[in-house]
Design a protein around this motif. Structure first.
Motif, PDB file in Angstrom:
ATOM      1  N   PRO A 106       0.550  -1.309   0.341  1.00  0.00           N
ATOM      2  CA  PRO A 106       0.034  -0.335   0.073  1.00  0.00           C
ATOM      3  C   PRO A 106       1.161   0.941  -0.389  1.00  0.00           C
ATOM      4  CG  PRO A 106      -0.628  -1.753   1.307  1.00  0.00           C
ATOM      5  CD  PRO A 106      -0.015  -1.809   0.968  1.00  0.00           C
ATOM      6  N   ARG A 107       1.768   1.345   0.592  1.00  0.00           N
ATOM      7  CA  ARG A 107       2.897   2.494   0.593  1.00  0.00           C
ATOM      8  C   ARG A 107       3.323   3.221  -0.665  1.00  0.00           C
ATOM      9  NH1 ARG A 107       6.413   0.150   5.109  1.00  0.00           N
ATOM     10  NH2 ARG A 107       6.460  -1.229   4.188  1.00  0.00           N
ATOM     11  N   ARG A 108       4.254   1.854  -1.207  1.00  0.00           N
ATOM     12  CA  ARG A 108       4.314   2.713  -2.239  1.00  0.00           C
ATOM     13  C   ARG A 108       3.538   2.712  -3.981  1.00  0.00           C
ATOM     14  NH1 ARG A 108       8.405  -3.074  -5.071  1.00  0.00           N
ATOM     15  NH2 ARG A 108       8.386  -0.979  -6.339  1.00  0.00           N
ATOM     16  N   ALA A 109       1.816   1.546  -3.219  1.00  0.00           N
ATOM     17  CA  ALA A 109       1.392   1.945  -4.564  1.00  0.00           C
ATOM     18  C   ALA A 109       0.347   3.005  -4.079  1.00  0.00           C
ATOM     19  CB  ALA A 109       0.155   0.991  -4.433  1.00  0.00           C
ATOM     20  N   ALA A 110       0.700   3.347  -2.773  1.00  0.00           N
ATOM     21  CA  ALA A 110      -0.880   4.884  -3.039  1.00  0.00           C
ATOM     22  C   ALA A 110      -0.205   6.379  -3.853  1.00  0.00           C
ATOM     23  CB  ALA A 110      -0.218   5.581  -1.393  1.00  0.00           C
ATOM     24  N   LEU A 111       0.494   6.890  -3.955  1.00  0.00           N
ATOM     25  CA  LEU A 111       0.912   7.251  -5.251  1.00  0.00           C
ATOM     26  C   LEU A 111      -0.110   7.291  -7.050  1.00  0.00           C
ATOM     27  CD1 LEU A 111       1.751   9.998  -4.338  1.00  0.00           C
ATOM     28  CD2 LEU A 111       4.297   9.537  -5.568  1.00  0.00           C
ATOM     29  N   PRO A 112       0.502   6.193  -7.148  1.00  0.00           N
ATOM     30  CA  PRO A 112       0.048   6.203  -8.373  1.00  0.00           C
ATOM     31  C   PRO A 112      -1.134   5.011  -8.527  1.00  0.00           C
ATOM     32  CG  PRO A 112       1.577   4.299  -7.862  1.00  0.00           C
ATOM     33  CD  PRO A 112       1.856   4.940  -6.713  1.00  0.00           C
ATOM     34  N   ILE A 113      -2.391   4.987  -6.729  1.00  0.00           N
ATOM     35  CA  ILE A 113      -3.565   4.189  -7.263  1.00  0.00           C
ATOM     36  C   ILE A 113      -4.080   6.079  -6.922  1.00  0.00           C
ATOM     37  CG2 ILE A 113      -5.037   4.021  -5.255  1.00  0.00           C
ATOM     38  CD1 ILE A 113      -3.976   1.768  -5.159  1.00  0.00           C
ATOM     39  N   ALA A 114      -3.338   6.756  -5.915  1.00  0.00           N
ATOM     40  CA  ALA A 114      -4.409   7.909  -5.738  1.00  0.00           C
ATOM     41  C   ALA A 114      -4.437   9.475  -7.435  1.00  0.00           C
ATOM     42  CB  ALA A 114      -4.034   9.121  -4.660  1.00  0.00           C
ATOM     43  N   ALA A 115      -3.150   9.351  -8.929  1.00  0.00           N
ATOM     44  CA  ALA A 115      -3.024   9.871  -9.567  1.00  0.00           C
ATOM     45  C   ALA A 115      -4.661   9.403 -10.490  1.00  0.00           C
ATOM     46  CB  ALA A 115      -1.475   9.422  -9.639  1.00  0.00           C
ATOM     47  N   ALA A 116      -4.476   7.621 -10.422  1.00  0.00           N
ATOM     48  CA  ALA A 116      -5.941   7.204 -10.955  1.00  0.00           C
ATOM     49  C   ALA A 116      -6.675   7.297 -10.596  1.00  0.00           C
ATOM     50  CB  ALA A 116      -5.153   5.531 -10.698  1.00  0.00           C
ATOM     51  N   ILE A 117      -6.478   7.830  -9.676  1.00  0.00           N
ATOM     52  CA  ILE A 117      -8.106   7.890  -9.184  1.00  0.00           C
ATOM     53  C   ILE A 117      -8.968  10.403  -9.711  1.00  0.00           C
ATOM     54  CG2 ILE A 117     -10.242   8.863  -7.117  1.00  0.00           C
ATOM     55  CD1 ILE A 117      -8.271   5.967  -5.065  1.00  0.00           C
ATOM     56  N   GLY A 118      -8.372  10.816  -9.275  1.00  0.00           N
ATOM     57  CA  GLY A 118      -7.678  11.962  -9.937  1.00  0.00           C
ATOM     58  C   GLY A 118      -7.602  11.916 -11.032  1.00  0.00           C
ATOM     59  N   GLY A 119      -6.671  11.113 -11.970  1.00  0.00           N
ATOM     60  CA  GLY A 119      -7.585  11.151 -13.765  1.00  0.00           C
ATOM     61  C   GLY A 119      -8.313  10.561 -14.368  1.00  0.00           C
ATOM     62  N   MET A 120      -9.362  10.294 -12.987  1.00  0.00           N
ATOM     63  CA  MET A 120     -10.642   9.491 -13.371  1.00  0.00           C
ATOM     64  C   MET A 120     -12.429  10.895 -12.933  1.00  0.00           C
ATOM     65  SD  MET A 120     -10.367   5.931 -13.061  1.00  0.00           S
ATOM     66  CE  MET A 120     -11.972   5.252 -14.498  1.00  0.00           C
ATOM     67  N   VAL A 121     -11.768  11.662 -11.681  1.00  0.00           N
ATOM     68  CA  VAL A 121     -12.642  12.613 -11.390  1.00  0.00           C
ATOM     69  C   VAL A 121     -12.198  13.614 -11.655  1.00  0.00           C
ATOM     70  CG1 VAL A 121     -13.199  14.020  -8.888  1.00  0.00           C
ATOM     71  CG2 VAL A 121     -12.302  11.217  -9.203  1.00  0.00           C
ATOM     72  N   VAL A 122     -11.526  14.056 -12.461  1.00  0.00           N
ATOM     73  CA  VAL A 122     -11.375  15.941 -13.116  1.00  0.00           C
ATOM     74  C   VAL A 122     -11.294  15.958 -14.171  1.00  0.00           C
ATOM     75  CG1 VAL A 122      -9.228  17.369 -13.484  1.00  0.00           C
ATOM     76  CG2 VAL A 122      -9.464  16.507 -11.368  1.00  0.00           C
ATOM     77  N   PRO A 123     -11.221  14.828 -15.314  1.00  0.00           N
ATOM     78  CA  PRO A 123     -11.946  14.715 -16.179  1.00  0.00           C
ATOM     79  C   PRO A 123     -13.671  14.234 -16.538  1.00  0.00           C
ATOM     80  CG  PRO A 123      -9.709  13.263 -16.495  1.00  0.00           C
ATOM     81  CD  PRO A 123     -10.091  13.833 -14.878  1.00  0.00           C
ATOM     82  N   ALA A 124     -14.103  13.809 -15.635  1.00  0.00           N
ATOM     83  CA  ALA A 124     -15.456  13.635 -15.502  1.00  0.00           C
ATOM     84  C   ALA A 124     -16.162  14.529 -15.097  1.00  0.00           C
ATOM     85  CB  ALA A 124     -15.490  12.125 -14.486  1.00  0.00           C
ATOM     86  N   ALA A 125     -15.309  15.655 -14.227  1.00  0.00           N
ATOM     87  CA  ALA A 125     -16.086  17.080 -13.933  1.00  0.00           C
ATOM     88  C   ALA A 125     -15.374  17.715 -14.762  1.00  0.00           C
ATOM     89  CB  ALA A 125     -15.366  17.117 -12.404  1.00  0.00           C
ATOM     90  N   LEU A 126     -14.326  17.790 -15.824  1.00  0.00           N
ATOM     91  CA  LEU A 126     -14.995  18.543 -16.957  1.00  0.00           C
ATOM     92  C   LEU A 126     -15.718  18.847 -18.224  1.00  0.00           C
ATOM     93  CD1 LEU A 126     -10.792  19.675 -17.844  1.00  0.00           C
ATOM     94  CD2 LEU A 126     -12.597  20.759 -17.601  1.00  0.00           C
ATOM     95  N   PHE A 127     -15.850  16.768 -18.161  1.00  0.00           N
ATOM     96  CA  PHE A 127     -17.204  16.302 -19.134  1.00  0.00           C
ATOM     97  C   PHE A 127     -18.587  17.173 -19.042  1.00  0.00           C
ATOM     98  CE2 PHE A 127     -20.449  14.260 -21.066  1.00  0.00           C
ATOM     99  CZ  PHE A 127     -19.641  14.138 -22.206  1.00  0.00           C
TER     100      PHE A 127
END
Length: 434
Positions: A106-127
């Protein structure tokens, strides 16, 4: 319990087929085939023979058998059937990452997991922001720019990343894998028809048998392929999108092999073997054929292209892929590094993350699939989706290539300078004259 192991491989291959398969396992080759199929579809759809392209996609193949609705068009077979092969490989990759890869820690995965979530939420909000005035029908496509095409993104990185840090590929791959998992969940929850519980229950029977066989390392194709086909058929009939069957089948395959004492540390399991065997089929056939039937849109020349891109649905997709992905991934990654102990790999700079975020803006395969599901009853908006996804993905890929090639030259000069320093330190000093 003694393991039963089939002596025959899942798909026997000749020397010639092995050489072709090895070629198709290269990320760059799969990406070029995908791009080539999409370009061929665009050229044909906008040629004087464009009617033939449309007629080919609408050609019905199959039959309704024993109450099963299997009389589908070629484009539907590509989206529902062939793409399930791609998602099977995705399922294998997901499970491997969770069991033995970066997502295990979880410690190594935290950053890319958070990045993936942000990378889905912001484009959806923009759309949603761009299409808000068009009403709920238009906003149904909110998830289209949220998806990342892992195959295409990794293929481009493979072409330009001769000297980029390995940590960048790991970051992008982990991010894309989590993105795929979220996209699959979105498809199953938001873009599936009314669910038929009976067929969904029936799908569990061949799925369970498939799981039992692979856990026992039984790899006979004449057993596994029919069970996979039955699982796909019942999931398809249940109303859940059929590609989810591919993911479920992939999740059943063991990543680690059990030793005689039952511990899961006996070496690689079947997941690696299956991925090695089936990836050429996915990269060489399933994904390019889907891209061929999904990407062909007649936009009537440059004027028609500009007109389509001015439509809110297309504009929202382009904004989500090109801007939303970068803002979401970069912003979330920065926030997590500031608010938690998580940190970027020491070999990476923030400009490298910008390049990776741009690559994540390549939606293509999954975005086109979600677009077809979101606007299944709206042909006009399906055309807007295709143009938006293609234009946004190409623009993201172009910008990412510019940034990453610049960074690649930077890292190449650093390595060359380090190599010169090492060479100089290895040269013995000249002996003084007596």
């Amino acid at each position: 319990m003694t393991e039963s192991v089939s002596a025959k491989p899942v798909f026997p291959q000749t020397k010639r087929s092995l050489s072709v398969a090895n070629l198709l396992r290269r990320d760059a080759v799969g990406g070029f085939l995908l791009l080539g199929a999409a370009l061929l579809a665009l050229i044909w759809a906008n040629s004087p023979w464009g009617g033939g392209y449309e007629a080919l996609g609408e050609t019905q193949v199959g039959a309704d058998v024993v109450g099963l609705h299997l009389d589908l068009s070629l484009s539907a077979w590509a989206a529902d059937g062939l793409l399930a092969i791609f998602f099977f490989v995705v399922g294998l990759e997901l499970k491997r990452e969770f069991v033995a890869g970066d997502l295990r820690d979880p410690r190594r995965a935290a950053l890319p997991i958070a990045a993936a979530i942000g990378g889905m939420v912001v484009p959806a909000a923009l759309f949603i922001a761009v299409t808000y005035r068009q009403g709920a029908a238009a906003m149904q496509g909110w998830a289209i720019p949220a998806a990342t095409d892992i195959a295409f993104a990794i293929a481009i990185l493979a072409v330009v990343a001769t000297h980029l840090p390995i940590a960048l590929r790991t970051f992008l791959l982990t991010l894309a894998v989590v993105d795929d998992l979220l996209a699959i969940t979105i498809i199953a929850v938001f873009y599936s028809d009314t669910i038929d519980v009976t067929f969904l229950g029936l799908a569990l029977l061949p799925l369970a048998l498939f799981a039992i066989l692979v856990q026992r390392r039984i790899t006979s194709w004449w057993l596994l392929v029919p069970l996979a086909a039955f699982t796909w058929t019942f999931v398809h009939e249940s109303g859940v999108h059929a590609t989810v069957a591919g993911v479920l089948l992939g999740f059943t395959v063991p990543v680690l092999r059990a030793n005689r004492t039952g511990d899961r540390d006996g070496g690689p399991g079947l997941a690696e073997h299956f991925e090695h065997r089936i990836r050429p089929l996915s990269a060489g056939l399933a994904v390019p054929v889907f891209a061929f039937f999904a990407a062909g849109v007649a936009f009537g020349g440059l004027g028609g292209l500009v007109s389509v891109l001015s439509e809110p649905v297309a504009l929202g997709i382009v904004a989500g892929l090109v801007i939303g992905k970068v803002v979401g991934i970069l912003g979330t990654t920065w926030l997590v590094t500031k608010a938690t102990p998580a940190a970027l790999d020491t070999s990476l700079k923030w400009v490298d993350v910008v390049g990776a975020a741009m690559l994540a803006g390549i939606g293509f395969t999954v975005s086109l699939l979600i677009g077809e599901l979101a606007f299944a009853d709206d042909p006009d908006r399906q055309e807007y989706v295709k143009v938006g996804v293609l234009f946004g993905s190409v623009l993201s890929a172009t910008l990412a290539t510019i940034v990453l090639r610049t960074r690649n030259r930077h890292y190449r000069r650093l390595r060359e300078a380090q190599a010169r320093d090492v060479h100089r330190s290895d040269v013995p000093a000249a002996c003084p004259r007596s």
